[in-house]
Write a protein that holds these residues in place. Structure first.
Motif, PDB file in Angstrom:
ATOM      1  N   ASN A   1       0.670  -6.973   2.451  1.00  0.00           N
ATOM      2  CA  ASN A   1      -0.542  -6.225   2.105  1.00  0.00           C
ATOM      3  C   ASN A   1      -1.081  -5.464   3.304  1.00  0.00           C
ATOM      4  O   ASN A   1      -0.619  -5.639   4.431  1.00  0.00           O
ATOM      5  N   LYS A   2      -2.089  -4.635   3.021  1.00  0.00           N
ATOM      6  CA  LYS A   2      -2.639  -3.714   4.010  1.00  0.00           C
ATOM      7  C   LYS A   2      -2.919  -4.377   5.360  1.00  0.00           C
ATOM      8  O   LYS A   2      -2.580  -3.861   6.409  1.00  0.00           O
ATOM      9  N   HIS A   3      -3.527  -5.571   5.310  1.00  0.00           N
ATOM     10  CA  HIS A   3      -3.981  -6.191   6.552  1.00  0.00           C
ATOM     11  C   HIS A   3      -2.925  -7.106   7.143  1.00  0.00           C
ATOM     12  O   HIS A   3      -3.223  -7.960   7.968  1.00  0.00           O
ATOM     13  N   GLY A   4      -1.672  -6.956   6.641  1.00  0.00           N
ATOM     14  CA  GLY A   4      -0.580  -7.729   7.228  1.00  0.00           C
ATOM     15  C   GLY A   4      -0.364  -9.077   6.556  1.00  0.00           C
ATOM     16  O   GLY A   4       0.567  -9.796   6.906  1.00  0.00           O
TER      17      GLY A   4
ATOM     18  N   ASP B   1       0.796  -1.227   0.000  1.00  0.00           N
ATOM     19  CA  ASP B   1       0.000   0.000   0.000  1.00  0.00           C
ATOM     20  C   ASP B   1       0.829   1.277   0.000  1.00  0.00           C
ATOM     21  O   ASP B   1       0.286   2.369  -0.175  1.00  0.00           O
ATOM     22  N   SER B   2       2.129   1.149   0.191  1.00  0.00           N
ATOM     23  CA  SER B   2       2.978   2.339   0.183  1.00  0.00           C
ATOM     24  C   SER B   2       3.613   2.608  -1.178  1.00  0.00           C
ATOM     25  O   SER B   2       4.242   3.640  -1.377  1.00  0.00           O
ATOM     26  N   ILE B   3       3.471   1.656  -2.083  1.00  0.00           N
ATOM     27  CA  ILE B   3       4.095   1.828  -3.402  1.00  0.00           C
ATOM     28  C   ILE B   3       3.343   2.915  -4.163  1.00  0.00           C
ATOM     29  O   ILE B   3       2.120   2.812  -4.349  1.00  0.00           O
ATOM     30  N   PRO B   4       4.032   3.970  -4.603  1.00  0.00           N
ATOM     31  CA  PRO B   4       3.316   5.074  -5.245  1.00  0.00           C
ATOM     32  C   PRO B   4       2.827   4.714  -6.645  1.00  0.00           C
ATOM     33  O   PRO B   4       3.601   4.253  -7.480  1.00  0.00           O
ATOM     34  N   VAL B   5       1.534   4.893  -6.851  1.00  0.00           N
ATOM     35  CA  VAL B   5       0.952   4.695  -8.187  1.00  0.00           C
ATOM     36  C   VAL B   5       0.118   5.935  -8.525  1.00  0.00           C
ATOM     37  O   VAL B   5      -0.499   6.542  -7.653  1.00  0.00           O
ATOM     38  N   SER B   6       0.113   6.271  -9.794  1.00  0.00           N
ATOM     39  CA  SER B   6      -0.579   7.500 -10.204  1.00  0.00           C
ATOM     40  C   SER B   6      -2.091   7.285 -10.213  1.00  0.00           C
ATOM     41  O   SER B   6      -2.581   6.157 -10.337  1.00  0.00           O
ATOM     42  N   GLU B   7      -2.816   8.368 -10.075  1.00  0.00           N
ATOM     43  CA  GLU B   7      -4.282   8.301 -10.161  1.00  0.00           C
ATOM     44  C   GLU B   7      -4.702   7.765 -11.530  1.00  0.00           C
ATOM     45  O   GLU B   7      -5.672   7.009 -11.650  1.00  0.00           O
ATOM     46  N   THR B   8      -3.949   8.151 -12.576  1.00  0.00           N
ATOM     47  CA  THR B   8      -4.273   7.695 -13.930  1.00  0.00           C
ATOM     48  C   THR B   8      -4.139   6.181 -14.036  1.00  0.00           C
ATOM     49  O   THR B   8      -4.969   5.508 -14.660  1.00  0.00           O
ATOM     50  N   LEU B   9      -3.083   5.633 -13.421  1.00  0.00           N
ATOM     51  CA  LEU B   9      -2.900   4.179 -13.478  1.00  0.00           C
ATOM     52  C   LEU B   9      -4.044   3.477 -12.741  1.00  0.00           C
ATOM     53  O   LEU B   9      -4.549   2.455 -13.206  1.00  0.00           O
ATOM     54  N   LYS B  10      -4.456   4.042 -11.604  1.00  0.00           N
ATOM     55  CA  LYS B  10      -5.580   3.442 -10.866  1.00  0.00           C
ATOM     56  C   LYS B  10      -6.827   3.411 -11.740  1.00  0.00           C
ATOM     57  O   LYS B  10      -7.536   2.399 -11.797  1.00  0.00           O
ATOM     58  N   LYS B  11      -7.100   4.513 -12.421  1.00  0.00           N
ATOM     59  CA  LYS B  11      -8.268   4.604 -13.295  1.00  0.00           C
ATOM     60  C   LYS B  11      -8.165   3.588 -14.434  1.00  0.00           C
ATOM     61  O   LYS B  11      -9.111   2.866 -14.749  1.00  0.00           O
ATOM     62  N   PHE B  12      -6.992   3.547 -15.041  1.00  0.00           N
ATOM     63  CA  PHE B  12      -6.735   2.627 -16.155  1.00  0.00           C
ATOM     64  C   PHE B  12      -6.953   1.181 -15.713  1.00  0.00           C
ATOM     65  O   PHE B  12      -7.619   0.392 -16.392  1.00  0.00           O
TER      66      PHE B  12
ATOM     67  N   PHE C   1      -7.469  -4.656 -14.340  1.00  0.00           N
ATOM     68  CA  PHE C   1      -6.112  -5.111 -14.040  1.00  0.00           C
ATOM     69  C   PHE C   1      -5.820  -4.865 -12.569  1.00  0.00           C
ATOM     70  O   PHE C   1      -6.387  -3.967 -11.949  1.00  0.00           O
ATOM     71  N   ASP C   2      -4.868  -5.665 -12.025  1.00  0.00           N
ATOM     72  CA  ASP C   2      -4.421  -5.488 -10.648  1.00  0.00           C
ATOM     73  C   ASP C   2      -3.367  -4.374 -10.620  1.00  0.00           C
ATOM     74  O   ASP C   2      -2.268  -4.538 -11.170  1.00  0.00           O
ATOM     75  N   VAL C   3      -3.700  -3.276  -9.979  1.00  0.00           N
ATOM     76  CA  VAL C   3      -2.808  -2.114 -10.017  1.00  0.00           C
ATOM     77  C   VAL C   3      -1.462  -2.408  -9.340  1.00  0.00           C
ATOM     78  O   VAL C   3      -0.407  -1.942  -9.793  1.00  0.00           O
ATOM     79  N   ILE C   4      -1.465  -3.211  -8.285  1.00  0.00           N
ATOM     80  CA  ILE C   4      -0.200  -3.534  -7.608  1.00  0.00           C
ATOM     81  C   ILE C   4       0.683  -4.399  -8.499  1.00  0.00           C
ATOM     82  O   ILE C   4       1.907  -4.232  -8.561  1.00  0.00           O
ATOM     83  N   GLU C   5       0.064  -5.320  -9.234  1.00  0.00           N
ATOM     84  CA  GLU C   5       0.861  -6.149 -10.137  1.00  0.00           C
ATOM     85  C   GLU C   5       1.525  -5.274 -11.204  1.00  0.00           C
ATOM     86  O   GLU C   5       2.702  -5.461 -11.534  1.00  0.00           O
ATOM     87  N   PHE C   6       0.767  -4.340 -11.760  1.00  0.00           N
ATOM     88  CA  PHE C   6       1.349  -3.403 -12.720  1.00  0.00           C
ATOM     89  C   PHE C   6       2.511  -2.636 -12.095  1.00  0.00           C
ATOM     90  O   PHE C   6       3.558  -2.436 -12.707  1.00  0.00           O
ATOM     91  N   ALA C   7       2.314  -2.212 -10.862  1.00  0.00           N
ATOM     92  CA  ALA C   7       3.328  -1.372 -10.215  1.00  0.00           C
ATOM     93  C   ALA C   7       4.618  -2.138  -9.932  1.00  0.00           C
ATOM     94  O   ALA C   7       5.710  -1.619 -10.169  1.00  0.00           O
ATOM     95  N   VAL C   8       4.490  -3.382  -9.451  1.00  0.00           N
ATOM     96  CA  VAL C   8       5.712  -4.075  -9.021  1.00  0.00           C
ATOM     97  C   VAL C   8       6.407  -4.834 -10.143  1.00  0.00           C
ATOM     98  O   VAL C   8       7.592  -5.131 -10.054  1.00  0.00           O
ATOM     99  N   THR C   9       5.699  -5.156 -11.226  1.00  0.00           N
ATOM    100  CA  THR C   9       6.348  -5.893 -12.315  1.00  0.00           C
ATOM    101  C   THR C   9       6.546  -5.037 -13.552  1.00  0.00           C
ATOM    102  O   THR C   9       7.048  -5.511 -14.564  1.00  0.00           O
TER     103      THR C   9
END
Lengths: 337, 337
Positions: free
Chosen positions: B316-319, B244-255, B261-269
């Protein structure tokens, strides 16, 4: 085993052994974002880079991977040699087809490491990429020199004698044999060797850079007339070449006689000879020739003179003269496009 | 006008204007066997090199020549930035198809010169070759640094906090749009921009190299997990990433929401983000964050911690925790081979 089975990092781990032959100044070799090395005080750094593309510069079924690796380094060393500098470090970028056998790449690196060891050259970085269009090689080599000892192209003076360090034309003949699958090639292994394993005149270039009276230098990559043309263009001079003084090997003479080729045309337009052409003050010429011979037990060949007119002239035995243009091998204007 | 009409030397004459932006140390730019430049005393020299191949790294109908030139330099600058060094000189080797329009190459160089000027980078050498198999770009960039200020990959320590300089995942989303000709791309120009005009964190890298407590750094070219994996591998550590701390843009979240798509998967890979990831001693972390913000008016994002175990974990957020491997974009093992 194919390259796609071991992956990029498997490949890097495989090839990074035996790549550093002079560890003193290496802070970081292959394996970080950049290679890091230190430079001696008072010296300048040089970089040359050359790209070799499959089916343009080489055919994979006409040169062994060892020879290809050897040659890829040799042609870059020749550029450093032509400046009178000492080669230091190499950076290898490869575009690799996914189905290339790992054995092929191991042999390619073995050829590179063989010549790198011979010339005390470290391989300390590069890049590997997937290629969908053949094997692509880009090599950058750095060198060092004292700033006042570097040999440039634009420093020839009218009256300078022109010298060459070795025979020209053999490489073009070797290429002809390889391209035509001439059954006679078995008679001319030296010509194929000249094309596939060129000799970079590194020690000789360093020697010339320290000799009094040496003015300008270049290596013969595009052809004697074309490369001497660069010296003439950039020094705002012309030249007269003595056709009968241009050194050609006995093997090339036999080859040209056999196939009814003009041996002088092969010699002056050849390309990929990687001998050094340089100009020297006529007052120092005999001293340079003698000292070179004492050092290397090899000859320097005096082949012409730099003139103040912009004409480029080939003078034949009986004094007849023929005007030259800068023809040679222009990579983009070549007729096979 | 096609490249084969002007020839190699016509091309070199055409592109060599405006290539030297810092003339002080340049003894010889484009036009001799090697470029020649001097190095300051007490510093070390770095070199990075990257090869970009048409239809592998880029499609000529999906990126303008200006953007391609800009990006080709940017990705190399990013490697210099990741070492905390100052970029100095660039060497451009091109494999050029004979029928490529000269206008295309002019625009390509315009993009390179634009970013080179911005980062005070000289273009002083290279090679041009004919290519029969697409446009091939190899760029080498040198940099300088004080030897004790360089940021390596293998110097992370357990307990270090992990930071990233900007959002990840946008570039991968941009590539997805370009590859799929998604009609919705008009809604996401920022994602295409992130892919085609990456921002190299050069000043930021220099800042980090001078900051107390910064231990290891890398730029995100293959993907956050893969590149952080290099730091972990070479430092013999593991890490925990806080999803939850990995910075992702608002545009990527919308996309990602739009296309499920899983936004975290996009962010980390993702890959090709060219943000910097670095590790810092926890005692200095808040000082670094504050000083960075004062200097650049931008945030540093704390995204995890280096651990002594070799495990790589996404929390993840809940540990809840998930084990990671070093997956990311391996150039040879990619499934599209």
């Amino acid at each position: 085993m194919k390259i796609k089975e071991i992956g990029e990092f498997g490949f890097i781990n495989r090839i990074k052994q035996d790549t550093v032959v002079k560890p003193q100044n290496i802070l970081r070799p292959i394996g970080d974002d950049s290679a890091v090395y230190s430079i001696d005080n008072g010296k300048v750094n040089l970089i040359t880079t050359d790209m070799l593309i499959e089916n343009v510069h080489f055919l994979m079924n006409r040169i062994t991977p060892e020879d290809l690796g050897y040659k890829a380094i040799a042609v870059n060393l020749s550029d450093i040699a032509a400046m009178g500098a000492r080669p230091e470090h190499a950076f290898i970028s490869l575009g690799i087809p996914g189905d290339i056998p790992v054995d092929y790449l191991d042999s390619f690196y073995a050829g590179m490491k063989e010549i790198a060891k011979k010339y005390e050259l470290n391989i300390i970085g590069g890049d590997t990429a997937l290629s969908k269009s053949g094997f692509i090689i880009n090599i950058a080599i750095t060198g060092t020199a004292f700033p006042d000892k570097i040999l440039y192209r634009n420093t020839a003076l009218p009256g300078d004698k022109i010298f060459v360090t070795g025979c020209v034309g053999d490489s073009k003949a070797g290429l002809h044999i390889l391209n035509n699958n001439d059954p006679s090639n078995i008679e001319y292994p030296e010509l194929i060797y000249a094309h596939n394993r060129p000799y970079p005149y590194v020690d000789e270039g360093l020697f010339l850079s320290k000799s009094n009276g040496v003015h300008a230098a270049i290596d013969v990559s595009d052809g004697l007339v074309s490369d001497l043309g660069h010296i003439a263009d950039e020094s705002s001079t012309g030249y007269v070449l003595y056709a009968d003084s241009i050194p050609v090997s006995e093997t090339l003479k036999k080859f040209c006689a056999h196939l009814s080729f003009d041996v002088i045309e092969f010699a002056v337009t050849g390309g990929e000879d990687y001998v050094l052409v340089f100009t020297a003050d006529h007052k120092y010429a005999s001293e340079i020739v003698k000292s070179y011979q004492d050092n290397f037990e090899k000859y320097l060949y005096e082949i012409g003179v730099i003139t103040s007119s912009s004409e480029r002239i080939l003078e034949n035995k009986h004094g007849s003269r023929q005007l030259l243009n800068n023809k040679g091998w222009d990579h983009f204007k070549s007729t096979d496009l």
